[in-house]
Motif scaffolding. Structure first.
Motif, mmCIF file in Angstrom:
data_model
loop_
_atom_site.group_PDB
_atom_site.id
_atom_site.type_symbol
_atom_site.label_atom_id
_atom_site.label_comp_id
_atom_site.label_asym_id
_atom_site.label_seq_id
_atom_site.Cartn_x
_atom_site.Cartn_y
_atom_site.Cartn_z
ATOM 1 N N GLY A 41 -70.617 -12.647 24.944
ATOM 2 C CA GLY A 41 -70.937 -14.020 24.564
ATOM 3 C C GLY A 41 -70.486 -15.034 25.605
ATOM 4 N N ARG A 42 -70.812 -16.294 25.273
ATOM 5 C CA ARG A 42 -70.465 -17.394 26.172
ATOM 6 C C ARG A 42 -69.881 -18.535 25.357
ATOM 7 N N GLY A 43 -69.328 -19.499 26.055
ATOM 8 C CA GLY A 43 -68.734 -20.621 25.351
ATOM 9 C C GLY A 43 -67.902 -21.458 26.294
ATOM 10 N N THR A 44 -66.967 -22.192 25.720
ATOM 11 C CA THR A 44 -66.079 -23.025 26.522
ATOM 12 C C THR A 44 -64.650 -22.788 26.069
ATOM 13 N N ALA A 45 -63.726 -23.078 26.953
ATOM 14 C CA ALA A 45 -62.304 -22.950 26.640
ATOM 15 C C ALA A 45 -61.571 -24.124 27.259
ATOM 16 N N ARG A 46 -60.585 -24.611 26.534
ATOM 17 C CA ARG A 46 -59.675 -25.609 27.101
ATOM 18 C C ARG A 46 -58.271 -25.011 27.042
ATOM 19 N N ILE A 47 -57.662 -24.938 28.209
ATOM 20 C CA ILE A 47 -56.296 -24.429 28.321
ATOM 21 C C ILE A 47 -55.484 -25.505 29.018
ATOM 22 N N GLY A 48 -54.600 -26.129 28.272
ATOM 23 C CA GLY A 48 -53.883 -27.262 28.838
ATOM 24 C C GLY A 48 -54.872 -28.366 29.161
ATOM 25 N N SER A 49 -54.861 -28.831 30.401
ATOM 26 C CA SER A 49 -55.791 -29.889 30.819
ATOM 27 C C SER A 49 -57.029 -29.333 31.517
ATOM 28 N N ASN A 50 -57.164 -28.004 31.581
ATOM 29 C CA ASN A 50 -58.276 -27.375 32.303
ATOM 30 C C ASN A 50 -59.340 -26.881 31.338
ATOM 31 N N GLU A 51 -60.619 -27.072 31.735
ATOM 32 C CA GLU A 51 -61.735 -26.560 30.961
ATOM 33 C C GLU A 51 -62.414 -25.424 31.715
ATOM 34 N N PHE A 52 -62.880 -24.404 30.972
ATOM 35 C CA PHE A 52 -63.530 -23.247 31.570
ATOM 36 C C PHE A 52 -64.824 -22.969 30.824
ATOM 37 N N VAL A 53 -65.867 -22.582 31.572
ATOM 38 C CA VAL A 53 -67.103 -22.090 30.966
ATOM 39 C C VAL A 53 -66.954 -20.584 30.829
ATOM 40 N N LEU A 54 -66.968 -20.098 29.607
ATOM 41 C CA LEU A 54 -66.712 -18.692 29.344
ATOM 42 C C LEU A 54 -67.966 -17.853 29.530
ATOM 43 N N LYS A 55 -67.810 -16.673 30.095
ATOM 44 C CA LYS A 55 -68.885 -15.700 30.194
ATOM 45 C C LYS A 55 -68.265 -14.316 30.277
ATOM 46 N N PRO A 56 -69.023 -13.255 29.978
ATOM 47 C CA PRO A 56 -68.458 -11.908 29.964
ATOM 48 C C PRO A 56 -67.843 -11.545 31.324
ATOM 49 N N GLY A 57 -66.661 -10.947 31.258
ATOM 50 C CA GLY A 57 -65.968 -10.545 32.470
ATOM 51 C C GLY A 57 -64.912 -11.534 32.931
ATOM 52 N N MET A 58 -64.871 -12.726 32.331
ATOM 53 C CA MET A 58 -63.880 -13.716 32.750
ATOM 54 C C MET A 58 -62.540 -13.437 32.078
ATOM 55 N N CYS A 59 -61.484 -13.473 32.862
ATOM 56 C CA CYS A 59 -60.130 -13.312 32.342
ATOM 57 C C CYS A 59 -59.350 -14.580 32.673
ATOM 58 N N LEU A 60 -58.750 -15.184 31.657
ATOM 59 C CA LEU A 60 -58.009 -16.429 31.818
ATOM 60 C C LEU A 60 -56.521 -16.181 31.625
ATOM 61 N N ARG A 61 -55.724 -16.837 32.424
ATOM 62 C CA ARG A 61 -54.276 -16.784 32.236
ATOM 63 C C ARG A 61 -53.858 -17.963 31.360
ATOM 64 N N VAL A 62 -53.019 -17.699 30.359
ATOM 65 C CA VAL A 62 -52.504 -18.737 29.469
ATOM 66 C C VAL A 62 -50.993 -18.816 29.653
ATOM 67 N N ARG A 63 -50.515 -19.990 30.029
ATOM 68 C CA ARG A 63 -49.081 -20.177 30.252
ATOM 69 C C ARG A 63 -48.365 -20.530 28.946
ATOM 70 N N PRO A 64 -47.082 -20.174 28.841
ATOM 71 C CA PRO A 64 -46.332 -20.528 27.633
ATOM 72 C C PRO A 64 -46.340 -22.038 27.408
ATOM 73 N N GLY A 65 -46.602 -22.433 26.148
ATOM 74 C CA GLY A 65 -46.557 -23.842 25.786
ATOM 75 C C GLY A 65 -47.843 -24.604 25.999
ATOM 76 N N GLU A 66 -48.840 -23.998 26.676
ATOM 77 C CA GLU A 66 -50.122 -24.679 26.887
ATOM 78 C C GLU A 66 -50.967 -24.609 25.611
ATOM 79 N N THR A 67 -51.650 -25.690 25.297
ATOM 80 C CA THR A 67 -52.538 -25.705 24.137
ATOM 81 C C THR A 67 -53.840 -24.999 24.497
ATOM 82 N N VAL A 68 -54.241 -24.059 23.642
ATOM 83 C CA VAL A 68 -55.430 -23.248 23.899
ATOM 84 C C VAL A 68 -56.431 -23.460 22.772
ATOM 85 N N SER A 69 -57.708 -23.729 23.131
ATOM 86 C CA SER A 69 -58.785 -23.764 22.137
ATOM 87 C C SER A 69 -60.014 -23.117 22.745
ATOM 88 N N LEU A 70 -60.743 -22.330 21.920
ATOM 89 C CA LEU A 70 -61.918 -21.585 22.371
ATOM 90 C C LEU A 70 -63.075 -21.877 21.428
#
Length: 530
Positions: A41-70
């Motif tokens: 699938g596809r979609g969007t992600a916000r990790i801290g102040s950064n936005e990402f366009v999600l697609k298969p094969g993408m791996c994101l690093r999430v730091r402690p304390g960062e707000t994550v929404s998918l």
């Protein structure tokens, strides 16, 4: 001497999530470092102040304390969420044990895996889910092993995206050198290099003089020729051991490239050849696809088989000869060699006995690595293969020379080696390593007025030269420590200005084609990191 601080990675948990269209994953803040791998699938992600366009094969690093929404964009999205930890251990302080904690599982913020690698990662993570909650010790060990495999895959693709084109090609060549015995999809190599398919093929042809497919075939057939010397293996076993699933296709490919069938090659290559030398001349035979029955080893330098790691897998059937001592001909007679390749040992009382043996070929007075390769090729009837090997090495040298132009600081270099009781100062004359560095890779040499390859006890001469930059090779930690404590060393300009370079060069050996290719790759890798 600097302290070594190993980093230990530990897996905490793995969960698979399925997100429906229009339903976002509730925002959260992780307490520790985490990874998020999108598998469908596809979609969007916000990790801290950064936005990402999600697609298969993408791996994101999430730091402690960062707000994550998918938020998925299609019917659904699937992902794995991995919690882990990394700590740096201080081996010099067992009481403290941990030198640093909270280290990242992945250095960059995101990595894009190609389709095949993403599928492999997903399969790996599915294996991890039951293992990580098991109380069995074997399952715990297996889960940590698979976790490290995942981190290695992510690091491999992350680094590939940062490398210059030629460096990235060398990385994929190294990968093919290791993975030739598995089904290899050539379509995944451009992604591994971080290049488009057309850019990758052009860069690969420039570096090697051949296509990626031709290089993989060469690697496979080189190993096949070695395995064919083992008469206990069937042709089908040889074919499968080097990545061919079809014995007939293997035979056709072999004959097209080598001019004879595998069976004919096995008959012609059945001569039993031993090597007695203080150089790893088995390198040349192996590059030509022939395995010696006995060959040199230095057990004090390379524990185990006594040879560098890049030669070890190809010498499983070869008897190691400890050439740190003198060897009598009688020690080889039980092996019944058809031919013995010999170079003279300094002050060897047994040399004359060797020369009197009718099956001994003495190779003395050879000053270039190509001279040894051509001598072996003539002996084995493989002149065409030797010419191709030399062309391939020339292409690798040129690619490395181009890559190093932007990596190596300008200025004149001096090469030394620190030993227990002396410092050797290399002059740049008639030595394979200095020929490689100064003639082939383009380093500028600080001229040393001496006719010999190196000056023994050369620290005083080094101080007289007071060079801009110093490259230290083949030196153990103890010898380096003694050198650094010497006041004469401390007075050098290069030392004061921090222009001393000491790579881990224990396996740098440019006297043979395999060792030369290894040395070129490691040299570029070293200067890429500093």
């Amino acid at each position: 001497m600097s302290t070594y601080y190993p980093i230990v990675y530990t897996l905490r948990s793995v969960k698979e999530h399925q997100l429906r269209e229009g339903v976002s994953l509730r925002s959260f803040r992780p307490a520790r470092d985490a990874l998020c791998l999108i598998t469908e699938g596809r979609g969007t992600a916000r990790i801290g102040s950064n936005e990402f366009v999600l697609k298969p094969g993408m791996c994101l690093r999430v730091r402690p304390g960062e707000t994550v929404s998918l938020m998925p964009a299609g019917k659904q999205a699937k992902l794995f969420y991995i919690h882990g930890a990394a700590v740096m251990l201080d081996l010099g302080d067992p009481e403290a044990a941990v030198a640093a904690s909270g280290l990242p599982l992945m250095e960059c913020g995101s990595v894009m895996l190609p389709a095949k690698a993403a599928a492999e990662a997903a399969a790996l993570l599915k294996q991890l889910i039951p293992l990580v909650i098991s109380n069995e010790h074997t399952d715990r060990h297996r889960s940590q092993s698979l976790f490290h495999e995942l981190l290695h895959m992510l690091a491999l693709y992350a680094e590939a995206g940062k490398l210059p084109a030629d460096d990235a090609v060398l990385r994929t060549m190294k990968w093919m050198d290791r993975s030739y015995n598995n089904p290899v999809s050539l379509n995944m190599l451009p992604a591994l290099a971080g290049l488009t398919p057309s850019s990758y093929c052009r860069a690969f042809k420039r570096v090697t003089g051949m296509t990626p497919g031709a290089y993989l075939t060469k690697v496979r057939l080189t190993e096949a020729k070695r395995l064919l010397t083992d008469r206990g293996r069937t042709l089908k076993e040889v074919a499968r051991s080097v990545g061919f699933q079809d014995e007939l296709y293997f035979s056709r490919t072999f004959k097209k490239r080598e001019g004879i069938s595998p069976s004919e090659y096995r008959r012609k290559g059945s001569r039993r050849i031993a090597i007695v030398s203080q150089l790893f001349l088995q390198d040349h035979m192996l590059a030509l696809g022939v395995q010696p029955i006995a060959a040199p080893s230095f057990p004090s330098l390379f524990p185990g088989q006594g040879v560098p790691g890049y030669l070890r897998p190809m010498l499983n059937q070869t008897i190691p000869l400890n050439v740190e001592r003198r060897i009598r001909y009688s020690e080889l007679s039980a092996l019944s060699p058809d031919i013995v390749i010999k170079t003279s040992f300094r002050h060897d009382p047994f040399d004359q006995d060797w020369r009197e043996q009718s099956n001994t070929v003495v190779l003395d007075g050879v000053t270039k690595w190509t001279g040894y390769l051509e001598a072996f090729a003539t002996l084995l009837g493989k002149e065409a293969e030797a010419e191709q090997i030399i062309r391939n090495i020339d292409a690798q040298q040129q690619a490395a020379r181009d890559a190093l132009k932007g990596l190596i600081p300008a200025g004149k270099w001096t090469v030394i080696r620190a030993l227990a009781d002396e410092v050797r100062l290399y002059t740049g004359r008639s030595h394979a390593m200095t020929d490689l560095l100064f003639q082939d890779l383009g380093l500028e040499m600080h001229a040393v007025d001496d006719a010999e390859p190196y000056i023994s006890h050369g620290l005083a001469k080094l101080a007289e030269l007071d060079p801009e930059r110093i490259l230290i090779l083949w030196s153990d930690a103890g010898s380096l420590g003694r050198l650094k404590a010497n006041p004469l060393w401390q007075s050098l300009r290069a030392v004061a200005e921090g222009q001393v370079y000491a790579p881990d060069s224990r396996e740098w050996d440019p006297w043979g084609p395999l060792g030369r290719a290894h040395t070129i790759r490691e040299c570029v890798n070293y200067f890429s990191r500093i």
